[in-house]
Each structure stands twice: as structure tokens, then as C-alpha cells.
Write an enzyme that holds these catalytic residues in place. Structure first.
Site: not given
Length: 416
Positions: A266, A320, A323, A329
Site C-alpha cells: 500500500e 471509499e 469510510k 480517509e
């Protein structure tokens, strides 16, 4: 030259990310915590059209694994943190997991790695004592299925387990985790696997409170007076990313392990943030990932290990939006859920990206496009359109998946 109308109608324009490559690779993480998640078939069609060769899933979703069947994409599946205790305690549970989530799909689906947990030592320390057992049980199950040479097993670690990563040459793993990390490294060495590292210069930069310049975190050239040098080795570090990877190599050496490759599972940069997240911007995210791709595809390692290319997975494919936590985030993706690009991203790490009206675009065949129209379009693009279609010929890197939709997508993108 005007585009054939009958062919243009069979295509959507989407972001271009990556190209075929036989050297170091850039893969993508696919998270699912978003509203209106695209269907697995649409995701795979898109990935194929981009010639993305490696993806990481955070679980072993059956719909996704079925969608990857008969493609050349290498898939990393994940044992969730919540599954580790049972798998570590009971070999039968590991065997059942492998049979259900790996053996049932191979060889049609090209599963080549299993990530056991995600940042276990940081996110789920209560299962850390049994992590090594879980790794061994999963590997034994692969041996029983005759898949141990095809599928590698490891466990992604965060930078948090190296409390002082700079200078890299003095970096060590936290003493509180030495036993667990030693067991992990011994397993990786014995099974010829790799060390999975989640390395985020974004967090390294923000946590440093101005000690390091932003350009260093973004792979941008530093002035001579701002060069980052390890005082012990005198090695120059042109990016925080390289320093983080080298910190992992030096930390392994401190435990007497060498030549275990580091794969960055990641990394990325958020494109938006809230109060107190001033560096989470669209421009910084575009700069980071564009320069990251160039860096990885130059096929070299960090300063202490120049012959060890840094295979890397970008976090993440889709932002996303469900989240929780800081605004950042929700904004790590290179695509919005509808498939449009968050920002232009170079196809191959070069200075030019395919663009239309200022946006990085890519041609992808519509799911229900008529095959006859696609064949006509494929023939036109490779003929009159003068597209370079060598890569989709038998035996060449983009021949698979061998279907009209993927070949037509590749050909018309090359025409653009």
C-alpha cells in the site's frame, strides 16, 4: 481523421493508469467500502483495458474471484484480521480457507499471493502471537493442494513497527515485536516469499512536522542544500518512499535476514482533506502517484539495494466514501465510483498522458456492446487507424484475456 461513429458508440472514455510491463510492476488495491460499488465484471473489464497486471483484494470475495477468471491479472487475496485466530489455532480451518478461497478458483483465476491479515501488529495486536502459526497453516494447506510454488504467503506490515525509520541505516523493528517479526522473517526466508510493507510518505511527512520538505515526500527534485543523506552510509535519498523501503531492509538486516524482497502493498496520497490536512490536495495526489509510477517502473531498488526493484500497489482504485475518520480517509482513490478519474494519471510513467479536454481518458468497451461492432472497430483501429496492435497478438504481453472486448479496448485506446 474522424472516428467511425459505429465504433465510437461502443466505447466509454475512462482514466488511463498503467501499461503492460515485464519488469517491476504497479498494481492497485481494491477496497469495497463505497456507495454504488461497480460490479465485479465492470471492474475487471476496466482493469483489463488498462493492462493492469496485479491487484490486491482485502478478502477473498467469490464474485470478484470469479470475475478474474480467464484473465492474466495476478490476484492477491486476503485473510482478514478476524480470521487469523481460528486459522492459526486450527490447521483444518486453514485447509478449509485455502480450499474455498484459492484452490476452488485456480488455475482459471490467477491467484499468486495471500496476505494474512493487514497491519496485524498495529491494528490487531491481540492476534500477533498466533500470526506465525496462521502463516504456517496456510502454507501447509497450499502444499497439500500442490499450490505452494504458485501462491506466496506473507503479512502486510505498517511503518509503525519501525519507530525510528530515519536514518534508514539505523532503523530496527520495535523490540516489543522482535519475536513475532523474527518468526515472520524466518517463514518468508524458508518459503522464498516477500516482506509486505505499507509505506505512506503522506503520513511520514505529516508526522514529521516540517522536518522533511514536501518535495521529498512527492518525489520532486531537491535543491543541493536540502539533499537528504544518511549520515552513516552517506547514501542520498531522493524520496521518502525510498527511505521507507530501505528502513525495512536495514531493520531485517538487524535481525540477520537479507535478500528478502520488499513489496509495497500500500502507498498513495489523498486528494482531499479536512481541517488540519493541508497537504491532502488534488495536486499533491496527482504529483505523488505520477512520480511514484515513474519511480517504480525505472526497475531499480532503493539506495542500499539497487538491484531489488520495488513492486508496488497503489492505494487505491476507488475512493471509499463510506469510510469513517478524517476527510482524507474517503479520498485515496484514483477513480470515483462511476469510473471517472479523480485526476489525470500517466499511462506509463512518462511525461505525457492520453487526454481529452484536459482529462486523462481511456477507451473501454461498454459491457453490452455488440461483438460485431467491436470486431469491425478492432479491424479498423489496427488497419486504417494505424494503431500499434502488436501487444495483443498471440504470445505477446497483452494477448490475454483473449476476447474481442479486451482486444478492441486496447486497440482503440492505442489509436487515441
Amino acid at each position: 481523421m474522424l472516428l467511425p461513429r459505429w465504433f465510437a458508440e461502443a466505447f466509454l472514455l475512462l482514466i488511463s493508469v498503467l501499461a503492460c510491463s515485464n519488469a517491476a510492476f504497479i498494481g492497485v488495491n481494491i477496497g469495497t467500502d463505497l456507495t454504488n460499488m461497480p460490479s465485479p465484471s465492470d471492474i475487471v473489464t476496466f482493469l483489463n483495458s488498462q493492462q493492469i497486471t496485479h491487484v490486491r483484494l482485502y478478502d477473498a470475495n467469490s464474485h470478484m474471484l470469479k470475475a478474474f477468471a480467464n484473465t492474466s491479472i495476478e490476484v492477491m487475496v486476503g485473510v482478514t484480521n478476524g480470521e487469523i485466530l481460528k486459522i492459526g489455532r486450527f490447521p483444518s480451518a486453514a485447509a478449509a480457507w485455502v480450499n474455498k478461497n484459492v484452490a476452488a478458483y485456480v488455475p482459471s483465476t490467477n491467484i499468486t499471493a495471500i496476505a494474512v491479515g493487514s497491519e496485524v501488529l498495529s491494528a490487531a495486536p491481540h492476534v500477533a502471537p498466533i500470526l506465525a502459526s496462521a502463516l504456517h497453516n496456510i502454507h501447509k494447506a497450499l502444499v497439500a493442494s500442490n499450490l505452494n510454488f504458485k501462491v506466496k504467503v506473507s503479512s502486510p506490515m505498517s511503518m509503525d513497527i519501525m519507530p525510528k525509520p530515519f536514518p534508514p541505516s539505523t532503523s530496527t523493528f520495535s523490540p516489543s515485536w522482535n519475536t513475532t517479526v523474527y518468526q515472520l522473517l524466518q517463514f518468508l526466508k524458508n518459503t522464498d516469499s516477500f516482506f509486505m510493507l505499507n509505506a505512506y510518505p503522506y503520513y511520514g511527512y505529516t508526522a514529521a512536522n516540517g522536518i522533511f520538505p514536501l518535495d521529498y515526500a512527492l518525489f520532486k527534485q531537491l535543491s543541493p542544500v536540502k539533499q537528504i543523506v544518511d549520515p552513516n552510509t552517506l547514501l542520498h535519498y531522493n524520496s521518502m518512499f525510498d527511505a521507507m523501503v530501505d528502513a525495512a531492509y536495514y531493520s531485517m538486516e538487524a535481525l540477520n535476514f537479507s535478500k528478502i524482497p520488499v513489496v509495497v502493498t500500500e502507498t498513495g496520497w489523498p486528494s482531499a482533506g479536512g481541517s488540519g490536512e493541508a497537504s491532502a490536495t488534488l495536486a499533491n495526489a496527482e504529483t505523488f502517484n505520477t512520480n511514484l509510477i515513474k519511480r517504480v517502473l525505472n526497475n531499480s531498488g532503493p539506495p542500499s539495494q539497487p538491484d531489488m526493484p520495488i513492486n508496488t500497489y497503489i492505494y487505491e482504485l476507488y475512493s471509499e466514501d463510506k469510510k469513517t475518520g478524517p476527510v482524507s480517509e474517503k479520498n485515496w482513490g484514483i477513480l470515483f465510483p462511476n469510473g471517472t478519474s479523480v485526476y489525470p494519471l500517466s499511462l506509463s510513467g512518462g511525461s505525457n498522458s492520453a487526454s481529452l479536454n484536459g482529462s486523462s481518458m481511456f477507451c473501454v468497451a461498454i459491457t453490452d456492446a455488440d461483438d460485431d461492432k467491436l470486431v469491425d472497430g478492432l479491424n479498423w483501429a489496427c488497419g486504417q487507424g494505424q494503431a500499434n496492435c502488436a501487444a495483443i497478438q498471440p504470445g505477446h504481453p497483452c494477448f490475454l484475456p483473449n476476447n474481442v472486448k479486451s482486444h478492441a479496448s486496447f486497440a482503440y485506446n492505442d489509436y487515441y
